[in-house]
Write a protein that holds these residues in place. Sequence first.
Motif, PDB file in Angstrom:
ATOM      1  N   GLY A  52      20.970  41.457  23.875  1.00 17.44           N
ATOM      2  CA  GLY A  52      21.195  42.543  24.814  1.00 17.44           C
ATOM      3  C   GLY A  52      21.986  42.086  26.023  1.00 17.44           C
ATOM      4  N   THR A  53      21.668  40.868  26.500  1.00 18.65           N
ATOM      5  CA  THR A  53      22.378  40.315  27.646  1.00 18.65           C
ATOM      6  C   THR A  53      23.838  40.061  27.325  1.00 18.65           C
ATOM      7  OG1 THR A  53      20.342  39.274  28.449  1.00 18.65           O
ATOM      8  CG2 THR A  53      22.428  38.421  29.295  1.00 18.65           C
ATOM      9  N   TYR A  54      24.080  39.396  26.186  1.00 26.05           N
ATOM     10  CA  TYR A  54      25.459  39.074  25.800  1.00 26.05           C
ATOM     11  C   TYR A  54      26.272  40.344  25.566  1.00 26.05           C
ATOM     12  CZ  TYR A  54      29.395  37.605  22.951  1.00 26.05           C
ATOM     13  OH  TYR A  54      30.661  37.426  22.449  1.00 26.05           O
ATOM     14  N   ALA A  55      25.727  41.224  24.718  1.00 27.55           N
ATOM     15  CA  ALA A  55      26.467  42.442  24.370  1.00 27.55           C
ATOM     16  C   ALA A  55      26.639  43.346  25.586  1.00 27.55           C
ATOM     17  CB  ALA A  55      25.746  43.190  23.250  1.00 27.55           C
ATOM     18  N   GLY A  56      25.658  43.340  26.497  1.00 27.79           N
ATOM     19  CA  GLY A  56      25.782  44.169  27.691  1.00 27.79           C
ATOM     20  C   GLY A  56      26.915  43.715  28.588  1.00 27.79           C
ATOM     21  N   LEU A  57      27.008  42.403  28.806  1.00 29.34           N
ATOM     22  CA  LEU A  57      28.079  41.871  29.649  1.00 29.34           C
ATOM     23  C   LEU A  57      29.445  42.077  29.003  1.00 29.34           C
ATOM     24  CD1 LEU A  57      26.403  38.529  30.811  1.00 29.34           C
ATOM     25  CD2 LEU A  57      26.768  40.594  32.183  1.00 29.34           C
ATOM     26  N   ILE A  58      29.559  41.738  27.739  1.00 26.94           N
ATOM     27  CA  ILE A  58      30.838  41.918  27.037  1.00 26.94           C
ATOM     28  C   ILE A  58      31.180  43.393  26.902  1.00 26.94           C
ATOM     29  CG2 ILE A  58      32.055  41.530  24.870  1.00 26.94           C
ATOM     30  CD1 ILE A  58      31.690  39.033  26.555  1.00 26.94           C
ATOM     31  N   GLY A  59      30.147  44.221  26.684  1.00 29.30           N
ATOM     32  CA  GLY A  59      30.388  45.649  26.524  1.00 29.30           C
ATOM     33  C   GLY A  59      30.977  46.290  27.768  1.00 29.30           C
ATOM     34  N   MET A  60      30.480  45.881  28.951  1.00 26.91           N
ATOM     35  CA  MET A  60      31.047  46.414  30.192  1.00 26.91           C
ATOM     36  C   MET A  60      32.523  46.044  30.313  1.00 26.91           C
ATOM     37  SD  MET A  60      29.926  45.706  34.154  1.00 26.91           S
ATOM     38  CE  MET A  60      30.571  44.038  34.111  1.00 26.91           C
ATOM     39  N   HIS A  61      32.835  44.791  29.999  1.00 29.11           N
ATOM     40  CA  HIS A  61      34.236  44.359  30.035  1.00 29.11           C
ATOM     41  C   HIS A  61      35.077  45.141  29.031  1.00 29.11           C
ATOM     42  CE1 HIS A  61      37.745  41.821  30.315  1.00 29.11           C
ATOM     43  NE2 HIS A  61      37.646  41.489  29.040  1.00 29.11           N
ATOM     44  N   ASP A  62      34.551  45.332  27.821  1.00 27.56           N
ATOM     45  CA  ASP A  62      35.287  46.062  26.791  1.00 27.56           C
ATOM     46  C   ASP A  62      35.515  47.523  27.185  1.00 27.56           C
ATOM     47  OD1 ASP A  62      35.357  43.781  25.316  1.00 27.56           O
ATOM     48  OD2 ASP A  62      33.849  44.392  23.840  1.00 27.56           O
ATOM     49  N   GLY A  63      34.567  48.097  27.941  1.00 23.64           N
ATOM     50  CA  GLY A  63      34.737  49.472  28.392  1.00 23.64           C
ATOM     51  C   GLY A  63      35.956  49.624  29.290  1.00 23.64           C
ATOM     52  N   PHE A  64      36.123  48.709  30.242  1.00 24.60           N
ATOM     53  CA  PHE A  64      37.306  48.738  31.110  1.00 24.60           C
ATOM     54  C   PHE A  64      38.586  48.487  30.304  1.00 24.60           C
ATOM     55  CE2 PHE A  64      34.204  47.729  34.570  1.00 24.60           C
ATOM     56  CZ  PHE A  64      34.516  48.797  35.395  1.00 24.60           C
ATOM     57  N   VAL A  65      38.513  47.534  29.368  1.00 25.03           N
ATOM     58  CA  VAL A  65      39.692  47.222  28.544  1.00 25.03           C
ATOM     59  C   VAL A  65      40.082  48.422  27.694  1.00 25.03           C
ATOM     60  CG1 VAL A  65      40.519  45.806  26.615  1.00 25.03           C
ATOM     61  CG2 VAL A  65      39.285  44.739  28.506  1.00 25.03           C
ATOM     62  N   LEU A  66      39.096  49.069  27.092  1.00 24.12           N
ATOM     63  CA  LEU A  66      39.366  50.235  26.254  1.00 24.12           C
ATOM     64  C   LEU A  66      40.047  51.337  27.055  1.00 24.12           C
ATOM     65  CD1 LEU A  66      38.926  51.485  23.431  1.00 24.12           C
ATOM     66  CD2 LEU A  66      36.727  52.347  24.255  1.00 24.12           C
ATOM     67  N   HIS A  67      39.561  51.553  28.282  1.00 25.02           N
ATOM     68  CA  HIS A  67      40.155  52.570  29.148  1.00 25.02           C
ATOM     69  C   HIS A  67      41.592  52.196  29.511  1.00 25.02           C
ATOM     70  CE1 HIS A  67      38.141  55.876  31.683  1.00 25.02           C
ATOM     71  NE2 HIS A  67      39.413  56.170  31.571  1.00 25.02           N
ATOM     72  N   ASN A  68      41.809  50.942  29.822  1.00 24.05           N
ATOM     73  CA  ASN A  68      43.138  50.471  30.207  1.00 24.05           C
ATOM     74  C   ASN A  68      44.134  50.582  29.060  1.00 24.05           C
ATOM     75  OD1 ASN A  68      45.006  47.797  30.099  1.00 24.05           O
ATOM     76  ND2 ASN A  68      44.873  48.547  32.196  1.00 24.05           N
ATOM     77  N   ILE A  69      43.736  50.149  27.878  1.00 27.82           N
ATOM     78  CA  ILE A  69      44.630  50.185  26.720  1.00 27.82           C
ATOM     79  C   ILE A  69      44.988  51.623  26.355  1.00 27.82           C
ATOM     80  CG2 ILE A  69      44.742  49.733  24.235  1.00 27.82           C
ATOM     81  CD1 ILE A  69      45.263  47.313  25.966  1.00 27.82           C
ATOM     82  N   GLN A  70      44.004  52.507  26.447  1.00 28.35           N
ATOM     83  CA  GLN A  70      44.292  53.910  26.147  1.00 28.35           C
ATOM     84  C   GLN A  70      45.347  54.461  27.092  1.00 28.35           C
ATOM     85  OE1 GLN A  70      41.183  56.937  25.133  1.00 28.35           O
ATOM     86  NE2 GLN A  70      41.755  57.845  27.072  1.00 28.35           N
ATOM     87  N   LEU A  71      45.223  54.148  28.377  1.00 27.14           N
ATOM     88  CA  LEU A  71      46.190  54.642  29.349  1.00 27.14           C
ATOM     89  C   LEU A  71      47.584  54.097  29.057  1.00 27.14           C
ATOM     90  CD1 LEU A  71      46.789  56.152  32.016  1.00 27.14           C
ATOM     91  CD2 LEU A  71      46.286  54.017  33.215  1.00 27.14           C
ATOM     92  N   GLN A  72      47.702  52.801  28.782  1.00 22.14           N
ATOM     93  CA  GLN A  72      49.000  52.189  28.548  1.00 22.14           C
ATOM     94  C   GLN A  72      49.667  52.734  27.281  1.00 22.14           C
ATOM     95  OE1 GLN A  72      50.496  50.241  30.762  1.00 22.14           O
ATOM     96  NE2 GLN A  72      48.680  50.451  32.062  1.00 22.14           N
ATOM     97  N   LEU A  73      48.925  52.806  26.194  1.00 19.68           N
ATOM     98  CA  LEU A  73      49.499  53.281  24.933  1.00 19.68           C
ATOM     99  C   LEU A  73      49.860  54.765  25.009  1.00 19.68           C
ATOM    100  CD1 LEU A  73      47.289  51.458  22.253  1.00 19.68           C
ATOM    101  CD2 LEU A  73      49.445  50.726  23.306  1.00 19.68           C
ATOM    102  N   ASN A  74      49.004  55.551  25.644  1.00 22.60           N
ATOM    103  CA  ASN A  74      49.292  56.985  25.751  1.00 22.60           C
ATOM    104  C   ASN A  74      50.507  57.259  26.629  1.00 22.60           C
ATOM    105  OD1 ASN A  74      47.232  57.717  24.046  1.00 22.60           O
ATOM    106  ND2 ASN A  74      45.789  58.232  25.666  1.00 22.60           N
ATOM    107  N   ARG A  75      50.694  56.443  27.651  1.00 16.52           N
ATOM    108  CA  ARG A  75      51.895  56.604  28.491  1.00 16.52           C
ATOM    109  C   ARG A  75      53.159  56.367  27.672  1.00 16.52           C
ATOM    110  NH1 ARG A  75      50.460  53.534  34.240  1.00 16.52           N
ATOM    111  NH2 ARG A  75      49.313  55.277  35.203  1.00 16.52           N
ATOM    112  N   HIS A  76      53.123  55.341  26.819  1.00 20.82           N
ATOM    113  CA  HIS A  76      54.295  55.068  25.992  1.00 20.82           C
ATOM    114  C   HIS A  76      54.511  56.182  24.977  1.00 20.82           C
ATOM    115  CE1 HIS A  76      56.617  52.342  23.035  1.00 20.82           C
ATOM    116  NE2 HIS A  76      57.419  52.773  23.980  1.00 20.82           N
TER     117      HIS A  76
END
Length: 519
Positions: A343-367
């Motif tokens: 839970g600790t590992y996945a929670g920390l990585i999951g928070m990071h992945d949430g920001f990354v997922l949001h960022n990648i969506q914005l970049q790809l959709n802009r293109h």
Amino acid sequence: MAYVIKALSSPGSRKPVTRAATTQIVARAGTQSPENELGLQVDGVSRVSTHDALDGEKPRLLDRYLDAVVTASGSSLALLTTACLILLWAFMGIRYGHSEDWQVVISDVQAVFCYIFDSLLVRQQLNSYDRSIRISVTLVSRSGSVRRMLRQVANCELGTGISTRDMARDPQIQSEWSAGHNQEDWISRTISFVGRLFGHVVTLILFWIGIFVWLAFGDYCHWDVHWQLYINSATSALMMLCFALIACTREQTRARTAAYLNRICDLDVSIERRLRQITQDTIAHDEATIYPQKVNRLQRAISYYADLVGTLVGIALLTSIMAIWIAIGPSLHFSSNWWLIIGTYAGLIGMHDGFVLHNIQLQLNRHEDSVMADLVNEDSGNLAVAGLTKDSPAPSASAIATPKPKSSITQSLSCRLSSICAHEYSVIFGIIVIVGLIIAATALNWSVTGQLLCNIPPSIIETFVMMALITSNELDDKRQYDRLGELVAAREMLATWLDGIEVAGDLEPEQLAQVLKTA
């Protein structure tokens, strides 16, 4: 060595996409030409009279299996199953609500569930982007040939006297297909409504009000473990529902977008065949290239990580970590600490992945938006060559598409909030928070409180980010449907105009040559 370095540096880099549309060869009217159905050598180029494939089959079997898993994870059945499991856990709380195990279970299940869905959502986003760019470059390639042939027939005396003004005002020219296809069944409408409810700015405000209320009761509950587990359990259940809802709405968008792209490609092929029948043109389509957008080094690093998460490498890493966690279970006697590790590992990585997922969506959709805007401009140029932008107050593709409603205040706020969450610096902020939590947990000797410290703040932040991502998805989908509607409308108008052109293939070669020469 050079090959190894190239392989290690390749993730995250978007390569230029170069492709030529399939050239359509048609037989002259009244003649039999079966070779045209199988392929015809013209100017040394093999032309196959088939529809351009929307989705190129991936060569690796494992890739295809993973894509099938991505599709299944976004089904309405998967969403319903997730909701039922959360309700089952909630009803079990009537009896086991005072047990720490009952609260830890939902935390660990959520951590593993969302960790897996992070990879699936990234892969889902990358697949959608690749498909869109691949089809777009095909449309660009065909557009050049269509414009060349339109110039040959635009001024020919081959028409039936249809007025451009009448065409533009004829309600039949409006995209009846788009209007009919925009209708959703009750399941889709329900899912869309729930998505709008979860991602609404008012809901986001209520979420933070709930967090502050929980904090206010901290002193009353003596800041004990049970008090900490209350919010961890609540955000865990909410986050599971958010992930399943995002996957489902994206899958609905993929299916709807695929239908639009099929319609566009069908119209494109029909227009090309009609023009080749009129002009007897056999020149192959030129190759077109769509170049990736330029990004800075920070964005390149984020894209690198996203590619690792959403590709076979990320899936392999996920599987290895789960295997290691299960393997150390007996040595820790499957205690609560063992449960909290994942839970600790996945929670920390999951928070990071949430920001990354949001960022990648914005970049790809802009293109994608930029590419779609270029396609709309190409269509406007083709309509102008055909004379469909003359003597009419609103004959263009943009004008006949569905009017775009003005954004409300809540939509503007949601869009602004989504942009903040998707910013590159937000990803860096997430990393700083993770490092700070690890330091704090280490100072607490990774006790239960220390591990919960690495669970609760990431869970709160990731839940908020994923709720904001729902709003971002909705706004992106609306913008994409508007663009696709314009592309459909432009082709329907051009196809209708071509239906009013007499078939030049019925003319003798000498007559056809004379007509095109004098045009």
